[in-house]
Design a protein around this motif. Structure first.
Motif, mmCIF file in Angstrom:
data_model
loop_
_atom_site.group_PDB
_atom_site.id
_atom_site.type_symbol
_atom_site.label_atom_id
_atom_site.label_comp_id
_atom_site.label_asym_id
_atom_site.label_seq_id
_atom_site.Cartn_x
_atom_site.Cartn_y
_atom_site.Cartn_z
ATOM 1 N N ARG A 89 0.831 -1.207 0.000
ATOM 2 C CA ARG A 89 0.000 0.000 0.000
ATOM 3 C C ARG A 89 0.866 1.258 0.000
ATOM 4 N NH1 ARG A 89 -5.469 -0.685 1.726
ATOM 5 N NH2 ARG A 89 -5.958 -2.870 2.126
ATOM 6 N N THR A 90 0.732 2.044 -1.039
ATOM 7 C CA THR A 90 1.385 3.351 -1.090
ATOM 8 C C THR A 90 0.481 4.357 -0.395
ATOM 9 O OG1 THR A 90 2.490 2.833 -3.177
ATOM 10 C CG2 THR A 90 2.274 5.158 -2.595
ATOM 11 N N THR A 91 0.952 4.904 0.717
ATOM 12 C CA THR A 91 0.144 5.791 1.539
ATOM 13 C C THR A 91 0.764 7.176 1.566
ATOM 14 O OG1 THR A 91 -0.541 3.928 2.915
ATOM 15 C CG2 THR A 91 -0.855 6.132 3.831
ATOM 16 N N ILE A 92 -0.015 8.164 1.193
ATOM 17 C CA ILE A 92 0.444 9.548 1.172
ATOM 18 C C ILE A 92 -0.234 10.298 2.305
ATOM 19 C CG2 ILE A 92 0.516 11.679 -0.189
ATOM 20 C CD1 ILE A 92 0.494 9.817 -2.691
ATOM 21 N N ALA A 112 -12.156 12.347 -4.661
ATOM 22 C CA ALA A 112 -13.410 11.974 -3.998
ATOM 23 C C ALA A 112 -13.668 10.484 -3.905
ATOM 24 C CB ALA A 112 -14.588 12.642 -4.704
ATOM 25 N N SER A 113 -12.726 9.652 -4.315
ATOM 26 C CA SER A 113 -12.996 8.215 -4.289
ATOM 27 C C SER A 113 -12.373 7.567 -3.057
ATOM 28 C CB SER A 113 -12.481 7.553 -5.566
ATOM 29 O OG SER A 113 -13.134 6.311 -5.776
ATOM 30 N N ARG A 114 -12.460 6.255 -3.015
ATOM 31 C CA ARG A 114 -11.903 5.458 -1.923
ATOM 32 C C ARG A 114 -10.960 4.391 -2.488
ATOM 33 N NH1 ARG A 114 -13.101 9.009 1.847
ATOM 34 N NH2 ARG A 114 -15.216 8.918 2.710
ATOM 35 N N PRO A 115 -9.933 4.011 -1.732
ATOM 36 C CA PRO A 115 -9.055 2.928 -2.200
ATOM 37 C C PRO A 115 -9.742 1.578 -2.055
ATOM 38 C CG PRO A 115 -8.410 3.620 -0.006
ATOM 39 C CD PRO A 115 -9.521 4.549 -0.432
ATOM 40 N N HIS A 387 -8.924 8.653 1.418
ATOM 41 C CA HIS A 387 -9.309 9.093 0.077
ATOM 42 C C HIS A 387 -8.462 8.377 -0.973
ATOM 43 C CE1 HIS A 387 -11.960 12.675 0.844
ATOM 44 N NE2 HIS A 387 -11.485 12.442 2.056
ATOM 45 N N ALA A 388 -8.956 8.414 -2.200
ATOM 46 C CA ALA A 388 -8.206 7.941 -3.367
ATOM 47 C C ALA A 388 -8.601 8.797 -4.554
ATOM 48 C CB ALA A 388 -8.499 6.469 -3.640
ATOM 49 N N VAL A 389 -7.736 8.875 -5.526
ATOM 50 C CA VAL A 389 -8.018 9.702 -6.691
ATOM 51 C C VAL A 389 -8.699 8.879 -7.782
ATOM 52 C CG1 VAL A 389 -6.156 11.331 -6.243
ATOM 53 C CG2 VAL A 389 -5.679 9.280 -7.592
ATOM 54 N N LEU A 402 -2.980 6.561 -9.129
ATOM 55 C CA LEU A 402 -4.140 5.716 -8.840
ATOM 56 C C LEU A 402 -3.746 4.619 -7.844
ATOM 57 C CD1 LEU A 402 -5.681 5.222 -12.400
ATOM 58 C CD2 LEU A 402 -6.821 6.293 -10.451
ATOM 59 N N ASN A 403 -4.737 4.159 -7.084
ATOM 60 C CA ASN A 403 -4.564 3.046 -6.142
ATOM 61 C C ASN A 403 -3.681 3.401 -4.948
ATOM 62 O OD1 ASN A 403 -6.130 1.294 -7.770
ATOM 63 N ND2 ASN A 403 -4.339 0.892 -9.065
ATOM 64 N N SER A 404 -3.347 4.680 -4.783
ATOM 65 C CA SER A 404 -2.656 5.080 -3.560
ATOM 66 C C SER A 404 -3.694 5.484 -2.521
ATOM 67 C CB SER A 404 -1.696 6.248 -3.831
ATOM 68 O OG SER A 404 -2.397 7.359 -4.371
ATOM 69 N N SER A 405 -3.347 5.338 -1.258
ATOM 70 C CA SER A 405 -4.215 5.760 -0.165
ATOM 71 C C SER A 405 -3.783 7.152 0.284
ATOM 72 C CB SER A 405 -4.111 4.776 1.009
ATOM 73 O OG SER A 405 -4.566 3.491 0.635
ATOM 74 N N VAL A 406 -4.710 8.101 0.267
ATOM 75 C CA VAL A 406 -4.403 9.480 0.637
ATOM 76 C C VAL A 406 -5.041 9.754 1.994
ATOM 77 C CG1 VAL A 406 -4.508 11.892 -0.052
ATOM 78 C CG2 VAL A 406 -4.402 10.097 -1.800
ATOM 79 N N GLU A 407 -4.194 10.063 2.981
ATOM 80 C CA GLU A 407 -4.646 10.249 4.355
ATOM 81 C C GLU A 407 -4.432 11.703 4.778
ATOM 82 O OE1 GLU A 407 -6.130 7.943 5.883
ATOM 83 O OE2 GLU A 407 -5.515 6.078 4.908
ATOM 84 N N PHE A 408 -5.454 12.278 5.405
ATOM 85 C CA PHE A 408 -5.369 13.650 5.898
ATOM 86 C C PHE A 408 -5.299 13.613 7.423
ATOM 87 C CE2 PHE A 408 -7.166 13.830 1.717
ATOM 88 C CZ PHE A 408 -6.538 14.927 1.140
#
Length: 514
Positions: A89-92, A112-115, A387-389, A402-408
């Motif tokens: 999992r690539t997590t940003i 606005a999407s989800r992984p 989030h995911a793009v 794509l397929n990365s997990s974006v965490e705030f």
């Protein structure tokens, strides 16, 4: 709850060591060959990791919870945007206000999407058939529109006012009984959480259930949350054969969930078809909107399994978050007697000797400021939902694939000294100065993010705000809250369960107001 929030539950160094030994030797050559053939994206910087396992070693061996490792080790070194590789999992991680605004507001549709979810979560979400988990697209639009317009609109929420009043009265009676039996002391979280669950259960199912059934449903919801906690094979899927028993157990829990809730769903359906048959049924419920719901891309109405999933989402989404908020609120009230006095004085000035009512809330500026400061200082989770793009994009000059997990990282924003003066101080007055420009929706700026931002902002924002403010007002109106043991200091150490809770459950002493 964000998937990343539970990473600290990875149990031991030995699990990850086993994963590395099982994978690294046969996979290393493939990994190196693949990366020679394909150009790497320009990801945000981050700590170097091992092939295959990435940064799992650093997280597991740091001796720190994941959020603390991010906050205390990685953010000071790499700044407001960086990458960690958690197995496959690539997590940003994003902790900057401007970057959050760019992603969730300016580029809101793209982010606005989800992984993809782990297989266990897929079982419980009916292949992402929920408002929170669904991919950005027609299914999400259908489910969210139905929840917001048909259940969480201001008009609908007002229709459940009597349900909230009844639950608040029962909460006060419950606290009095507990105090009488325990030398004036109470456990705040347990009672607050139960009260919220009762409200949501009635709103969701439209049925009046006895205490035994309420506790059965509550226990089942907790079991589900525990079951979907991440395992090492979620980060290293090649290890999944070693977790057969856990997957089997998850299916058992899912079947138990269906067996418990489907009869209640059928009971509500029967009550709708035969008015007067169930005399204690409410006139409307969230469940009523689901029986014949038209979902884009789905030819039939939701199945019973899908309805169970949507009801579970409704119940879990507002129980632990609001219950946790009340525990932190009472802790701050005990720790700041001046704040408690100001709250009580405002309640008396607005309501006099009558019971405070939710229609009074708009006329209580100090209570509203207190609630805002509560959400700033003690957001219910460390991270927004993941989030995911929907397409490859950039953020802050870096590639977001794509397929990365974006965490705030919420606390990185709400405790930023560039945004808040003296951010460690609990001070409701900061929202009364006339300079309060904090926009909880994030459209104007990103300073408060307890409910997420942008298109995936929590649909229950309005309901949660009413529930939290009303319960605080009733609890302060009825009782004076004191430290226990007497003259002791409140321990504000936090930890992660389903939400960010006090590490040592708050036990308080109460005195009924004269």
């Amino acid at each position: 709850m964000a998937f990343i929030n539970s990473l600290s539950s990875l149990s031991s160094y030995h699990q990850i060591l086993f994963a590395a030994l099982a994978l690294v030797i046969p996979s290393l050559l493939f990994f190196l060959t693949r990366n020679r053939k394909h150009g790497k994206p320009n990801l945000p910087p981050g700590p170097p990791g091992w092939p295959i396992v990435g940064n799992l070693f650093q997280v597991a061996c740091s001796g720190m919870p994941f959020f603390m490792y991010m906050r205390d080790v990685l953010i000071p070194k790499y700044g407001p945007i960086f990458t960690v590789q958690m197995g496959t999992r690539t997590t940003i991680i994003i902790s900057g206000s401007d970057l959050a605004h760019e992603a969730l507001i300016e580029k809101g549709q793209i982010f606005a999407s989800r992984p993809k979810e782990n297989p266990t979560r897929i079982v419980f979400s009916c292949n992402k058939f929920t408002v929170n988990a669904s991919l950005y697209g027609p299914v999400w639009r259908s489910l969210r529109r139905n929840m917001v317009q048909n259940m969480l609109s201001p008009t609908r929420l007002k229709g459940f006012r009597d349900v909230r009043d009844n639950a608040m009265d029962k909460l006060i009676d419950r606290l009095k009984s507990e105090a009488d039996a325990n030398n004036g002391t109470v456990r705040v979280l347990k009672s607050a959480r139960y009260a919220f669950f009762c409200v949501l259960l009635t709103m969701c199912l439209g049925l009046e259930l006895d205490e035994e059934m309420i506790e059965k449903v509550d226990d089942m919801m907790k079991t589900v949350l525990l079951t979907v906690d991440p395992r090492i094979d979620d980060f290293l899927p090649l290890l999944s054969p070693f977790f057969y028993k856990q997957r089997k157990r998850a299916l058992q829990v899912r079947n138990q969930q269906l067996e418990l809730l489907i009869p209640l769903i059928k009971r509500r359906k029967m009550a709708l078809q035969n008015p007067g048959l169930d005399k204690n049924a409410t006139s409307f419920s969230y469940l009523d909107t689901l029986f014949d719901l038209e979902v884009e891309g789905q030819k039939t109405a939701p199945s019973y399994a899908q309805i169970v999933t949507l009801c579970s989402e409704f119940l879990n989404g507002g129980t632990d978050t609001t219950g946790t908020a009340i525990e932190w609120a009472i802790a701050e009230i005990i720790d700041n007697p001046r704040i408690q006095s100001k709250l009580y004085e405002e309640i008396k000035s607005v309501a006099g000797d009558r019971k405070i009512d939710e229609t009074d809330l708009p006329n209580m500026p100090y209570l509203n400021a207190f609630s805002k400061e509560l959400l700033r200082r003690h957001p219910p989770t460390y991270y927004t939902l993941t989030h995911a793009v929907v397409e490859p994009t950039t953020l802050g000059g870096y590639d977001i694939p794509l397929n990365s997990s974006v965490e705030f990282f919420v606390a990185g924003i709400t405790n930023d000294p560039k945004l808040w003066s003296d951010p460690e101080k609990f001070d409701p007055d900061r929202f009364l100065s006339g300079n309060d420009d904090a926009d909880i929706t994030g459209v104007k700026n990103v300073k408060l993010v307890p409910f997420g931002l942008g298109r995936r902002i929590c649909p229950g924002l309005g309901m949660a705000s009413v529930h939290v403010s009303l319960m605080i007002a009733r609890m302060v109106q009825e009782f004076e809250w004191l430290a226990y043991p007497e003259n002791s200091k409140v321990d504000f150490t936090e930890t992660l369960e389903f939400t960010v809770v006090m590490k040592n459950t708050l036990v308080a002493k109460i005195k009924p107001r004269v």
